[in-house]
Design a protein around this motif. Structure first.
Motif, short mmCIF file in Angstrom:
data_model
loop_
_atom_site.label_atom_id
_atom_site.label_comp_id
_atom_site.label_asym_id
_atom_site.label_seq_id
_atom_site.Cartn_x
_atom_site.Cartn_y
_atom_site.Cartn_z
N UNK A 112 4.94 -22.36 -21.09
CA UNK A 112 3.94 -22.20 -20.02
C UNK A 112 4.29 -21.02 -19.14
N UNK A 113 5.54 -20.95 -18.69
CA UNK A 113 5.91 -19.86 -17.78
C UNK A 113 5.95 -18.51 -18.50
N UNK A 114 6.31 -18.49 -19.77
CA UNK A 114 6.29 -17.24 -20.53
C UNK A 114 4.86 -16.71 -20.65
N UNK A 115 3.93 -17.60 -20.97
CA UNK A 115 2.52 -17.19 -21.08
C UNK A 115 1.96 -16.76 -19.73
N UNK A 116 2.32 -17.48 -18.68
CA UNK A 116 1.86 -17.11 -17.33
C UNK A 116 2.38 -15.73 -16.96
N UNK A 117 3.65 -15.47 -17.25
CA UNK A 117 4.23 -14.15 -16.93
C UNK A 117 3.51 -13.05 -17.69
N UNK A 134 7.51 -9.86 -14.33
CA UNK A 134 8.63 -9.46 -15.18
C UNK A 134 9.59 -10.61 -15.45
N UNK A 135 9.45 -11.70 -14.71
CA UNK A 135 10.39 -12.80 -14.85
C UNK A 135 9.68 -14.14 -14.70
N UNK A 136 10.20 -15.12 -15.40
CA UNK A 136 9.69 -16.49 -15.26
C UNK A 136 10.68 -17.35 -14.49
N UNK A 137 11.75 -16.76 -14.00
CA UNK A 137 12.81 -17.55 -13.38
C UNK A 137 12.39 -18.19 -12.06
N UNK A 138 11.62 -17.51 -11.24
CA UNK A 138 11.18 -18.08 -9.97
C UNK A 138 10.36 -19.34 -10.16
N UNK A 139 9.25 -19.26 -10.92
CA UNK A 139 8.45 -20.47 -11.15
C UNK A 139 9.22 -21.56 -11.91
N UNK A 140 10.04 -21.17 -12.85
CA UNK A 140 10.81 -22.16 -13.61
C UNK A 140 11.82 -22.87 -12.71
N UNK A 141 12.43 -22.12 -11.81
CA UNK A 141 13.38 -22.74 -10.88
C UNK A 141 12.66 -23.74 -9.98
N UNK A 142 11.48 -23.36 -9.48
CA UNK A 142 10.73 -24.26 -8.61
C UNK A 142 10.35 -25.54 -9.36
#
Length: 103
Positions: A13-18, A24-32
């Motif tokens: 999900x976060x890869x597709x959203x990015x 450039x990163x999915x780390x922020x949403x994934x961390x949340x």
């Protein structure tokens, strides 16, 4: 098995959203998401911001909330000065009108 499915879904999900948003990163949403999952799983009753329905404004907004095992437990009260409160109400009213015009 459910945890593996959740991890797979979140990663994709976060890869597709990015990709769609040009992030450039999915780390922020994934961390949340990880913080929210932990808060629900362990009933941590943390305060964080999420997009949720605010009945006072009859609108979905990003707002500080308390999160626990049942999801959003309560909306937090903002400590605003009178002029800040008026500005918030004005902005949310404009947003609501704008959304209504779309439909």
């Amino acid at each position: 098995k459910n945890l593996a499915r959740l991890i797979w879904f979140s990663k994709n999900y976060f890869s597709e959203t990015a990709k769609r948003t040009g992030q450039s990163s999915v780390f922020g949403p994934a961390r949340q998401l990880a913080v929210l999952i932990k808060a629900v799983a362990k009933n941590e009753r943390i305060i964080t911001t999420v997009s949720t329905f605010h009945p006072s404004y009859n609108l979905y907004v990003t707002w500080p909330v308390k999160v626990g095992s049942k999801g959003v437990l309560s909306l937090e009260k903002l400590q605003l000065k009178d002029d800040e409160q008026k500005e918030l109400v004005a902005v949310l009213s404009d947003e609501k009108e704008s959304r209504l015009k779309q439909y």
